[in-house]
Design an enzyme around this catalytic site. Structure first.
Site, PDB file in Angstrom:
ATOM      1  NE  ARG A  50      -3.291   7.483   9.683  1.00  0.00           N
ATOM      2  CZ  ARG A  50      -1.978   7.610   9.789  1.00  0.00           C
ATOM      3  NH1 ARG A  50      -1.180   6.576   9.586  1.00  0.00           N
ATOM      4  NH2 ARG A  50      -1.428   8.768  10.119  1.00  0.00           N
ATOM      5  CG  ASP A  51      -0.171   7.298  13.015  1.00  0.00           C
ATOM      6  OD1 ASP A  51       0.332   6.231  12.631  1.00  0.00           O
ATOM      7  OD2 ASP A  51       0.486   8.340  13.148  1.00  0.00           O
TER       8      ASP A  51
ATOM      9  CG  HIS B  32       2.191  13.060  12.875  1.00  0.00           C
ATOM     10  ND1 HIS B  32       0.895  12.703  12.550  1.00  0.00           N
ATOM     11  CD2 HIS B  32       2.836  11.879  13.052  1.00  0.00           C
ATOM     12  CE1 HIS B  32       0.772  11.393  12.524  1.00  0.00           C
ATOM     13  NE2 HIS B  32       1.955  10.860  12.831  1.00  0.00           N
TER      14      HIS B  32
ATOM     15  CG  HIS C  80       4.940   8.504  15.991  1.00  0.00           C
ATOM     16  ND1 HIS C  80       4.094   7.422  16.094  1.00  0.00           N
ATOM     17  CD2 HIS C  80       4.561   9.165  14.871  1.00  0.00           C
ATOM     18  CE1 HIS C  80       3.251   7.421  15.067  1.00  0.00           C
ATOM     19  NE2 HIS C  80       3.516   8.468  14.305  1.00  0.00           N
TER      20      HIS C  80
ATOM     21  CB  CYS D 131       4.530   3.735  11.131  1.00  0.00           C
ATOM     22  SG  CYS D 131       4.546   3.586   9.342  1.00  0.00           S
TER      23      CYS D 131
ATOM     24  CG  ASN E 254       0.474   9.330  16.600  1.00  0.00           C
ATOM     25  OD1 ASN E 254       0.015   8.246  16.286  1.00  0.00           O
ATOM     26  ND2 ASN E 254       0.895  10.207  15.721  1.00  0.00           N
TER      27      ASN E 254
HETATM   28  P1  HMG Z   1       1.648  -1.231  -4.861  1.00  0.00           P
HETATM   29  O1  HMG Z   1       1.636  -2.673  -4.542  1.00  0.00           O
HETATM   30  O2  HMG Z   1       2.890  -0.627  -5.428  1.00  0.00           O
HETATM   31  O3  HMG Z   1       0.413  -0.733  -5.747  1.00  0.00           O
HETATM   32  O4  HMG Z   1       1.275  -0.451  -3.522  1.00  0.00           O
HETATM   33  P2  HMG Z   1      -0.348  -1.305  -6.970  1.00  0.00           P
HETATM   34  O5  HMG Z   1      -0.915  -0.108  -7.667  1.00  0.00           O
HETATM   35  O6  HMG Z   1       0.507  -2.262  -7.737  1.00  0.00           O
HETATM   36  O7  HMG Z   1      -1.558  -2.112  -6.284  1.00  0.00           O
HETATM   37  C1  HMG Z   1      -1.399  -3.336  -5.634  1.00  0.00           C
HETATM   38  C2  HMG Z   1      -2.767  -3.842  -5.191  1.00  0.00           C
HETATM   39  O8  HMG Z   1      -3.316  -2.920  -4.237  1.00  0.00           O
HETATM   40  C3  HMG Z   1      -3.777  -3.914  -6.336  1.00  0.00           C
HETATM   41  O9  HMG Z   1      -4.691  -4.950  -6.003  1.00  0.00           O
HETATM   42  C4  HMG Z   1      -4.498  -2.599  -6.243  1.00  0.00           C
HETATM   43  O10 HMG Z   1      -5.793  -2.621  -6.766  1.00  0.00           O
HETATM   44  C5  HMG Z   1      -4.557  -2.411  -4.738  1.00  0.00           C
HETATM   45  P3  HMG Z   1      -4.603  -6.383  -6.745  1.00  0.00           P
HETATM   46  O11 HMG Z   1      -4.716  -6.078  -8.211  1.00  0.00           O
HETATM   47  O12 HMG Z   1      -3.230  -6.941  -6.375  1.00  0.00           O
HETATM   48  O13 HMG Z   1      -5.737  -7.144  -6.159  1.00  0.00           O
HETATM   49  N1  HMG Z   1      -4.623  -0.980  -4.359  1.00  0.00           N
HETATM   50  C6  HMG Z   1      -5.520  -0.508  -3.498  1.00  0.00           C
HETATM   51  N2  HMG Z   1      -6.532  -1.080  -2.820  1.00  0.00           N
HETATM   52  C7  HMG Z   1      -7.274  -0.272  -2.026  1.00  0.00           C
HETATM   53  N3  HMG Z   1      -7.038   1.058  -1.896  1.00  0.00           N
HETATM   54  C8  HMG Z   1      -6.035   1.658  -2.564  1.00  0.00           C
HETATM   55  C9  HMG Z   1      -5.240   0.864  -3.413  1.00  0.00           C
HETATM   56  N4  HMG Z   1      -4.182   1.137  -4.203  1.00  0.00           N
HETATM   57  C10 HMG Z   1      -3.821  -0.011  -4.785  1.00  0.00           C
HETATM   58  N5  HMG Z   1      -5.829   2.964  -2.415  1.00  0.00           N
HETATM   59  C11 HMG Z   1       0.306   1.408  -2.361  1.00  0.00           C
HETATM   60  C12 HMG Z   1       1.234   0.965  -3.491  1.00  0.00           C
HETATM   61  C13 HMG Z   1       0.523   2.890  -2.189  1.00  0.00           C
HETATM   62  C14 HMG Z   1      -1.135   1.116  -2.766  1.00  0.00           C
HETATM   63  C15 HMG Z   1       0.673   0.621  -1.088  1.00  0.00           C
HETATM   64  O14 HMG Z   1       2.037   0.758  -0.880  1.00  0.00           O
HETATM   65  C16 HMG Z   1      -0.064   1.084   0.125  1.00  0.00           C
HETATM   66  O15 HMG Z   1      -1.279   0.961   0.228  1.00  0.00           O
HETATM   67  N6  HMG Z   1       0.662   1.676   1.108  1.00  0.00           N
HETATM   68  C17 HMG Z   1       0.055   2.210   2.312  1.00  0.00           C
HETATM   69  C18 HMG Z   1       0.972   2.056   3.457  1.00  0.00           C
HETATM   70  C19 HMG Z   1       0.403   2.687   4.685  1.00  0.00           C
HETATM   71  O16 HMG Z   1      -0.785   2.885   4.844  1.00  0.00           O
HETATM   72  N7  HMG Z   1       1.327   3.005   5.615  1.00  0.00           N
HETATM   73  C20 HMG Z   1       0.973   3.559   6.896  1.00  0.00           C
HETATM   74  C21 HMG Z   1       0.601   5.000   6.824  1.00  0.00           C
HETATM   75  S1  HMG Z   1       1.929   6.194   6.687  1.00  0.00           S
HETATM   76  C22 HMG Z   1       2.251   6.566   8.296  1.00  0.00           C
HETATM   77  O17 HMG Z   1       1.784   5.909   9.178  1.00  0.00           O
HETATM   78  C23 HMG Z   1       3.031   7.799   8.566  1.00  0.00           C
HETATM   79  C24 HMG Z   1       2.163   8.949   9.077  1.00  0.00           C
HETATM   80  O18 HMG Z   1       1.460   8.586  10.257  1.00  0.00           O
HETATM   81  C25 HMG Z   1       3.022  10.170   9.386  1.00  0.00           C
HETATM   82  C26 HMG Z   1       4.226   9.841  10.252  1.00  0.00           C
HETATM   83  O19 HMG Z   1       4.079   9.340  11.356  1.00  0.00           O
HETATM   84  O20 HMG Z   1       5.312  10.108   9.757  1.00  0.00           O
HETATM   85  C27 HMG Z   1       1.141   9.380   8.014  1.00  0.00           C
HETATM   86 MG    MG Z   2       2.325   8.693  12.349  1.00  0.00          MG
END
Ligand code: HMG
Ligand code: MG
Length: 308
Positions: free
Chosen positions: A18-19, A210, A212, A243, A252
């Site tokens: 994933r990450d 966690h 990086h 990310c 990571n």
């Molecule tokens: P948004 O645009 O504010 O949400 O995004 P929305 O509710 O308006 O939805 C927009 C569209 O996305 C819609 O589709 C929804 O149906 C769809 P449309 O009507 O335009 O066709 N949608 C989804 N589709 C599939 N699965 C879902 C989903 N939710 C909405 N769950 C949202 C808000 C949270 C969805 C968006 O910002 C998002 O998906 N963000 C994810 C970002 C991400 O994955 N970042 C990387 C991970 S975090 C990280 O790496 C840090 C970590 O490793 C720890 C660290 O290192 O610190 C964890």
């Molecule tokens: Mg991470």
């Protein structure tokens, strides 16, 4: 804490699928993701973050999570988890048969906005029904806090802010909180201070590190966290990753490096380093780049010297 008092059993949470892969620009074939997970299982890894049920518009690389999980299937003694930002993501994760899900918050307002398009408070409100439903369905929930040792937009982060978000997620029902040094700017002393702030609210047994490795401090931070009593570490095989919402951040800490460090300290991980190296070689070759794991590179060089 002296080395004799370090936690003897270490839980490794492999986040490479994933990450590690979420940040790849070219789509990594589903078959490669599945083969990577198979090889990790072969190395004895028992906790694997295999997918993210997030918006495919935001992170297209993770769009095939359901297929990955379906084809791997459930395994005795193995926990497959996925990131879920909302109820839609949770429903997809439940449907795909995840053993565990993870909600992800941040200690930085700007990062929260960039990553999940809402404030920290809004994210916590959004997670409440997700955590409630997952627990009703018998699925454990992990919580992430990003930017615990620095933010790409806000710089230094006060450990008290980290502790506050950590305490919220724990009280809401997350069984474990993973403290993310998202941009890899953390150093051992800062890591210890931040962990100490969190342990005022949450038992250390419920915390995970966690880290990086952007600034090359990740294994030093793992060691500092071990000395603070943390016994769970997230890592990605071959050190793959980054990310998409954290400019400049690299992968990571490499799982190979954490496992080597732990074994050299006499700690038990349950992971076979040689088999893990093979998983790392597989994904490095598939991504057409060399491993970021110092241990993997050193072991490969030693092997090459022996056969020449
Ligand atoms: P948004 O645009 O504010 O949400 O995004 P929305 O509710 O308006 O939805 C927009 C569209 O996305 C819609 O589709 C929804 O149906 C769809 P449309 O009507 O335009 O066709 N949608 C989804 N589709 C599939 N699965 C879902 C989903 N939710 C909405 N769950 C949202 C808000 C949270 C969805 C968006 O910002 C998002 O998906 N963000 C994810 C970002 C991400 O994955 N970042 C990387 C991970 S975090 C990280 O790496 C840090 C970590 O490793 C720890 C660290 O290192 O610190 C964890
Ligand atoms: Mg991470």
């Amino acid at each position: 804490m002296s080395d004799q008092q370090l936690p003897p059993n270490i839980k490794i949470v492999e986040v490479g699928p994933r990450d590690g892969l979420q940040n790849e620009v070219a789509f990594v074939p589903t078959s490669t993701k599945i083969e990577l997970i198979r090889r990790l299982l072969n190395a004895g890894v028992t906790h694997i973050e295999a997918a993210a049920f997030v918006s495919p518009k935001w992170v297209p690389q993770m769009a095939d999570g359901a297929q990955v999980l379906r084809e791997i299937g459930r395994r005795d003694g193995v926990s497959f988890s996925a990131l879920v930002p909302n109820l839609k993501g949770l429903d997809a994760a439940l449907e795909a048969g995840c053993d565990e899900v993870a909600v992800f918050a941040a200690a930085s307002e700007t990062f929260s906005q960039r990553n999940i398009n809402c404030s920290i408070v809004e994210s916590i409100d959004r997670f409440a029904p997700v955590i409630e439903k997952a627990r009703r369905e018998g699925v454990r929930v992990r919580g992430y806090v990003s930017c615990v040792l620095g933010c790409p937009f806000e710089g230094e982060i006060d450990p008290l802010r980290v502790a506050s978000v950590t305490a919220h997620l724990y009280r809401m029902g997350c069984y474990e909180i993973s403290l993310g040094d998202t941009i890899g700017t953390g150093t051992p002393l800062k890591a210890r201070r931040m962990i100490e702030a969190c342990t005022k609210h949450v038992p250390v047994s419920a915390l995970a590190g966690h880290f990086h490795d952007t600034w090359g401090m990740a294994t030093a931070n793992v060691y500092a966290a071990l000395q603070s009593g943390v016994a769970t570490f997230d890592s990605s095989v071959s050190g793959i990753g980054g990310c998409p919402y954290s400019p400049g951040a690299t992968g990571n800490v490499a799982t190979e490096d954490v496992v080597y460090l732990c074994h050299e300290l006499g700690l038990h991980t349950g992971v076979d380093l040689s088999a893990l190296m093979e998983a790392g070689e597989f994904i490095s070759t598939s991504l057409m780049r060399s491993s970021s794991s110092r241990v993997a590179r050193a072991m490969a060089a030693r092997h090459a010297r022996r056969v020449s």
